[in-house]
Design a protein around this motif. Sequence first.
Motif, PDB file in Angstrom:
ATOM      1  N   LEU A   1      -0.789 -21.096 -26.023  1.00  0.00           N
ATOM      2  CA  LEU A   1      -0.724 -21.897 -24.803  1.00  0.00           C
ATOM      3  C   LEU A   1      -1.259 -23.311 -24.985  1.00  0.00           C
ATOM      4  O   LEU A   1      -0.996 -24.173 -24.137  1.00  0.00           O
ATOM      5  N   LEU A   2      -1.983 -23.578 -26.064  1.00  0.00           N
ATOM      6  CA  LEU A   2      -2.426 -24.949 -26.310  1.00  0.00           C
ATOM      7  C   LEU A   2      -1.262 -25.843 -26.710  1.00  0.00           C
ATOM      8  O   LEU A   2      -1.287 -27.049 -26.510  1.00  0.00           O
ATOM      9  N   TYR A   3      -0.202 -25.219 -27.260  1.00  0.00           N
ATOM     10  CA  TYR A   3       0.999 -25.958 -27.670  1.00  0.00           C
ATOM     11  C   TYR A   3       2.236 -25.308 -27.040  1.00  0.00           C
ATOM     12  O   TYR A   3       2.992 -24.601 -27.721  1.00  0.00           O
ATOM     13  N   PRO A   4       2.446 -25.514 -25.731  1.00  0.00           N
ATOM     14  CA  PRO A   4       3.585 -24.852 -25.063  1.00  0.00           C
ATOM     15  C   PRO A   4       4.934 -25.405 -25.517  1.00  0.00           C
ATOM     16  O   PRO A   4       5.961 -24.749 -25.354  1.00  0.00           O
ATOM     17  N   GLY A   5       4.938 -26.626 -26.078  1.00  0.00           N
ATOM     18  CA  GLY A   5       6.207 -27.229 -26.489  1.00  0.00           C
ATOM     19  C   GLY A   5       6.992 -27.736 -25.296  1.00  0.00           C
ATOM     20  O   GLY A   5       6.457 -28.051 -24.233  1.00  0.00           O
TER      21      GLY A   5
ATOM     22  N   ARG B   1      -6.422 -15.536 -24.541  1.00  0.00           N
ATOM     23  CA  ARG B   1      -7.084 -15.129 -25.781  1.00  0.00           C
ATOM     24  C   ARG B   1      -6.110 -14.989 -26.945  1.00  0.00           C
ATOM     25  O   ARG B   1      -6.365 -14.296 -27.915  1.00  0.00           O
ATOM     26  N   ALA B   2      -4.974 -15.665 -26.838  1.00  0.00           N
ATOM     27  CA  ALA B   2      -3.979 -15.729 -27.927  1.00  0.00           C
ATOM     28  C   ALA B   2      -3.474 -14.350 -28.334  1.00  0.00           C
ATOM     29  O   ALA B   2      -3.131 -14.122 -29.498  1.00  0.00           O
ATOM     30  N   LYS B   3      -3.393 -13.433 -27.382  1.00  0.00           N
ATOM     31  CA  LYS B   3      -3.070 -12.049 -27.742  1.00  0.00           C
ATOM     32  C   LYS B   3      -1.658 -11.885 -28.305  1.00  0.00           C
ATOM     33  O   LYS B   3      -1.399 -10.969 -29.090  1.00  0.00           O
ATOM     34  N   GLU B   4      -0.727 -12.763 -27.907  1.00  0.00           N
ATOM     35  CA  GLU B   4       0.635 -12.684 -28.439  1.00  0.00           C
ATOM     36  C   GLU B   4       0.964 -13.872 -29.335  1.00  0.00           C
ATOM     37  O   GLU B   4       2.108 -14.016 -29.786  1.00  0.00           O
ATOM     38  N   ALA B   5       0.000 -14.716 -29.613  1.00  0.00           N
ATOM     39  CA  ALA B   5       0.266 -15.958 -30.348  1.00  0.00           C
ATOM     40  C   ALA B   5       0.243 -15.713 -31.852  1.00  0.00           C
ATOM     41  O   ALA B   5      -0.536 -14.900 -32.361  1.00  0.00           O
ATOM     42  N   TRP B   6       1.097 -16.430 -32.557  1.00  0.00           N
ATOM     43  CA  TRP B   6       1.111 -16.370 -34.015  1.00  0.00           C
ATOM     44  C   TRP B   6       1.534 -17.721 -34.577  1.00  0.00           C
ATOM     45  O   TRP B   6       2.140 -18.543 -33.892  1.00  0.00           O
ATOM     46  N   ALA B   7       1.172 -17.917 -35.839  1.00  0.00           N
ATOM     47  CA  ALA B   7       1.573 -19.131 -36.541  1.00  0.00           C
ATOM     48  C   ALA B   7       2.131 -18.737 -37.898  1.00  0.00           C
ATOM     49  O   ALA B   7       1.617 -17.816 -38.553  1.00  0.00           O
ATOM     50  N   GLU B   8       3.175 -19.452 -38.295  1.00  0.00           N
ATOM     51  CA  GLU B   8       3.832 -19.153 -39.570  1.00  0.00           C
ATOM     52  C   GLU B   8       3.917 -20.432 -40.389  1.00  0.00           C
ATOM     53  O   GLU B   8       4.345 -21.478 -39.893  1.00  0.00           O
ATOM     54  N   LEU B   9       3.485 -20.348 -41.649  1.00  0.00           N
ATOM     55  CA  LEU B   9       3.475 -21.513 -42.528  1.00  0.00           C
ATOM     56  C   LEU B   9       4.368 -21.249 -43.736  1.00  0.00           C
ATOM     57  O   LEU B   9       4.250 -20.211 -44.395  1.00  0.00           O
ATOM     58  N   HIS B  10       5.264 -22.211 -44.008  1.00  0.00           N
ATOM     59  CA  HIS B  10       6.098 -22.183 -45.203  1.00  0.00           C
ATOM     60  C   HIS B  10       5.525 -23.215 -46.172  1.00  0.00           C
ATOM     61  O   HIS B  10       5.325 -24.378 -45.801  1.00  0.00           O
ATOM     62  N   PHE B  11       5.269 -22.801 -47.410  1.00  0.00           N
ATOM     63  CA  PHE B  11       4.744 -23.747 -48.400  1.00  0.00           C
ATOM     64  C   PHE B  11       5.145 -23.292 -49.794  1.00  0.00           C
ATOM     65  O   PHE B  11       5.510 -22.128 -50.022  1.00  0.00           O
TER      66      PHE B  11
ATOM     67  N   ASN C   1      -6.820 -13.118 -34.239  1.00  0.00           N
ATOM     68  CA  ASN C   1      -7.834 -12.676 -35.195  1.00  0.00           C
ATOM     69  C   ASN C   1      -7.518 -13.046 -36.639  1.00  0.00           C
ATOM     70  O   ASN C   1      -8.205 -12.596 -37.561  1.00  0.00           O
ATOM     71  N   LEU C   2      -6.445 -13.834 -36.858  1.00  0.00           N
ATOM     72  CA  LEU C   2      -6.015 -14.290 -38.182  1.00  0.00           C
ATOM     73  C   LEU C   2      -5.526 -13.160 -39.075  1.00  0.00           C
ATOM     74  O   LEU C   2      -5.427 -13.300 -40.295  1.00  0.00           O
ATOM     75  N   GLN C   3      -5.215 -12.018 -38.469  1.00  0.00           N
ATOM     76  CA  GLN C   3      -4.670 -10.915 -39.258  1.00  0.00           C
ATOM     77  C   GLN C   3      -3.320 -11.311 -39.844  1.00  0.00           C
ATOM     78  O   GLN C   3      -2.491 -11.939 -39.192  1.00  0.00           O
ATOM     79  N   LEU C   4      -3.086 -10.936 -41.095  1.00  0.00           N
ATOM     80  CA  LEU C   4      -1.821 -11.220 -41.771  1.00  0.00           C
ATOM     81  C   LEU C   4      -0.741 -10.304 -41.201  1.00  0.00           C
ATOM     82  O   LEU C   4      -0.844  -9.075 -41.281  1.00  0.00           O
ATOM     83  N   LEU C   5       0.304 -10.906 -40.611  1.00  0.00           N
ATOM     84  CA  LEU C   5       1.388 -10.133 -40.002  1.00  0.00           C
ATOM     85  C   LEU C   5       2.593 -10.006 -40.929  1.00  0.00           C
ATOM     86  O   LEU C   5       3.305  -8.998 -40.890  1.00  0.00           O
ATOM     87  N   HIS C   6       2.816 -11.028 -41.729  1.00  0.00           N
ATOM     88  CA  HIS C   6       3.978 -11.013 -42.623  1.00  0.00           C
ATOM     89  C   HIS C   6       3.715 -11.970 -43.778  1.00  0.00           C
ATOM     90  O   HIS C   6       3.115 -13.030 -43.605  1.00  0.00           O
ATOM     91  N   CYS C   7       4.159 -11.563 -44.959  1.00  0.00           N
ATOM     92  CA  CYS C   7       4.006 -12.424 -46.127  1.00  0.00           C
ATOM     93  C   CYS C   7       5.167 -12.178 -47.081  1.00  0.00           C
ATOM     94  O   CYS C   7       5.439 -11.028 -47.461  1.00  0.00           O
TER      95      CYS C   7
ATOM     96  N   PHE D   1      -9.528 -19.655 -32.530  1.00  0.00           N
ATOM     97  CA  PHE D   1      -8.268 -19.987 -31.865  1.00  0.00           C
ATOM     98  C   PHE D   1      -8.144 -19.292 -30.509  1.00  0.00           C
ATOM     99  O   PHE D   1      -7.608 -19.860 -29.559  1.00  0.00           O
ATOM    100  N   SER D   2      -8.661 -18.067 -30.392  1.00  0.00           N
ATOM    101  CA  SER D   2      -8.486 -17.313 -29.149  1.00  0.00           C
ATOM    102  C   SER D   2      -9.257 -17.919 -27.982  1.00  0.00           C
ATOM    103  O   SER D   2      -8.799 -17.870 -26.832  1.00  0.00           O
ATOM    104  N   GLN D   3     -10.431 -18.501 -28.245  1.00  0.00           N
ATOM    105  CA  GLN D   3     -11.247 -19.018 -27.145  1.00  0.00           C
ATOM    106  C   GLN D   3     -10.706 -20.322 -26.560  1.00  0.00           C
ATOM    107  O   GLN D   3     -11.181 -20.789 -25.526  1.00  0.00           O
ATOM    108  N   ARG D   4      -9.690 -20.900 -27.194  1.00  0.00           N
ATOM    109  CA  ARG D   4      -9.131 -22.165 -26.724  1.00  0.00           C
ATOM    110  C   ARG D   4      -7.994 -21.989 -25.727  1.00  0.00           C
ATOM    111  O   ARG D   4      -7.484 -22.981 -25.197  1.00  0.00           O
TER     112      ARG D   4
END
Length: 666
Positions: free
Chosen positions: A16-20, A97-107, A122-128, A90-93
Amino acid sequence: MNRFPVLKRLIVSNYLLYPGTAQSPGIDFSFEGGLSILAGINGLGKTTLINMLFRVLVGPFELPKDSGSAKFGAAAKANVTLWTKRKTYFSQRVPDRAKEAWAELHFNIGETTFVVRRSLANLQLLHCAVSGDDIAITPKEELYQAELCKSASAGQFVDFLTAVKYLSFFNEERRDILWDDQAQRQFFRILFTTPEEAREWIEAEQNISSADSRARNISATAYQYEQDLKKGRELLLSNAGTEAELASQQAILDADLARRKELEELAAKQESELGLLRRDLERTKLTEDDARRKVEEIRFRRLERHFPSLSDTANYILTQLFTDGHCLACSQNAQKAQNRLQESLENHTCVVCGSDIVSEVTTDQDGNEEDLDAALAGLKAATTQSQTLRDEEQKQDENWRRALREIRDVTAAANERSQSVASLRSQLPPPPEELAELEKNIKDLRDREKVEKERRLGAEAVYDALLDKVSGRIKAATEDVGRIFQALIERFLEERCSLKFSTIKDRPSQSGRKFLYPSLRFEMTAAAFEGEQIRDTPDDVSESQREFIDLAFRMALAEAASEDGGISMVIETPEASLDVVFMTRAAAMLREFAKEDRSIVVTSNLTSSVMVPALMGEVTNDPDVLSLRRQSILNLLEIAAPNAALRAHKPDYQAFLESGIKGHPA
């Protein structure tokens, strides 16, 4: 480590901090070559976004004891720990509490491509995925970390994390590297040795440090035992008569304590008896009061019969006088008046004038004299008993209080004697068997200390051989670092400056051997001096110079170490410390670095009318050029949740940014 992460794409969803925007929710931003700008104002989440890039890349792990201390530490870090803020940063912002939020990085790291997705709760790894193949996700992320180290040629994940945290990222957590000899040592190890040598270096430093720490701890214990032994021997010589004096004092103390115990038992018994005596006295007082009332009633009736014309008040006064000989008029004892009243009643005469009283009252009617005598006898007996109990109670109370005073005096004497006994006891020499045991323990400890020192010497020999093996290679690498640094820093500074190679003496332990380490010293001209002067500390330069000199050193380290030249650096620009001229020169330094396979992601707070156009380059109105520039900007004015300032002044901020994109200072 000779390859670094190169950022390609960031996707953020449901945060929600970055709704786009309606057309493009969240964030989906591609990092093109050269410069990318995270543009916004205070409160829109630029720092959060930089930390998101870092945490998605390295995960919820941190360097041990890495809480912003000034120095890196003498010994290399051998492992990582869990980041304490992994579930809150990230959750406290955001309110959900960012319960459905995720971030994906390509590098990319070298030829290897990575796609990593993490929960922002919680920064848990969802996919790699690594080069298109999914890898298994484990709680400690061992497989992912192994792939990172393999692709980067890092000896271990702690080295990869160190390099990424302090070379790839230049953010609020930055600390000086150029002016920290220990930091230089560790980065030379990480960057300019093979993975195997880097691991051997860590192992050797840890072995030296551990053996030294154990030896020092054992030595400290042995030293304390030696002091105890020395004191015991001194007591043997200087306190020969102490034992006899102690025995004498102890005997007196024991007698005092025994006497106090007797007195306490006696006082407790006396207090109990005193309580019983007081209860008996109270009961006797009640009996005495009953007897007195009975006598008063008989005498009152006789007064009524002999003096029927008396008022109640006069009758009461005479009754009181008759009963206890107390005058209510003058409050004094009136025994003579009481006797006269008694005679008048017996002789039937007036108590005032003495005249005979002619009355029809008979002796029988006047009351039985035997009843009065019996009542008086009962009153006398009760009074006698009451007085006897009072005397006994007073005596018993005095005895009890005397016992209490003696207990107090004996206790004070015993306390004073106890201190004397303790003092004498402390002067007693230990028993011979105890001294012998101390000697044995000291020998055992010194033997163990010798073993640990030998272990340290062995580890130091291995370390020395390793340093000798890699020192030439590191020195050659530092020449590349100095050359690259020179090309970068001259874009920023007007003064002449350079990095000079030197060696310093230091050690990876507190008390072990010192070694020679390669080091780069910063030299720069100054207005008041001829020629370049060594600047040993960051305080020797201005704040704005300090930030960008250290940044140029990091860039030089990364470029010199990078085998393929590829690296992305994420920089939180210290714009506030720069004047107009140096903002332009800082931007020129960043553009100089961001060439070929190197890229820079830099934040701009839109507080400067110079930084954005300086980063963009020459003034232009070419639509194609402007389109490419806009693609290189992640515009937080559009995609971040607006704060009050943005809601009130968004058109002004947008115009400011647009002018900067064209290269025009606002």
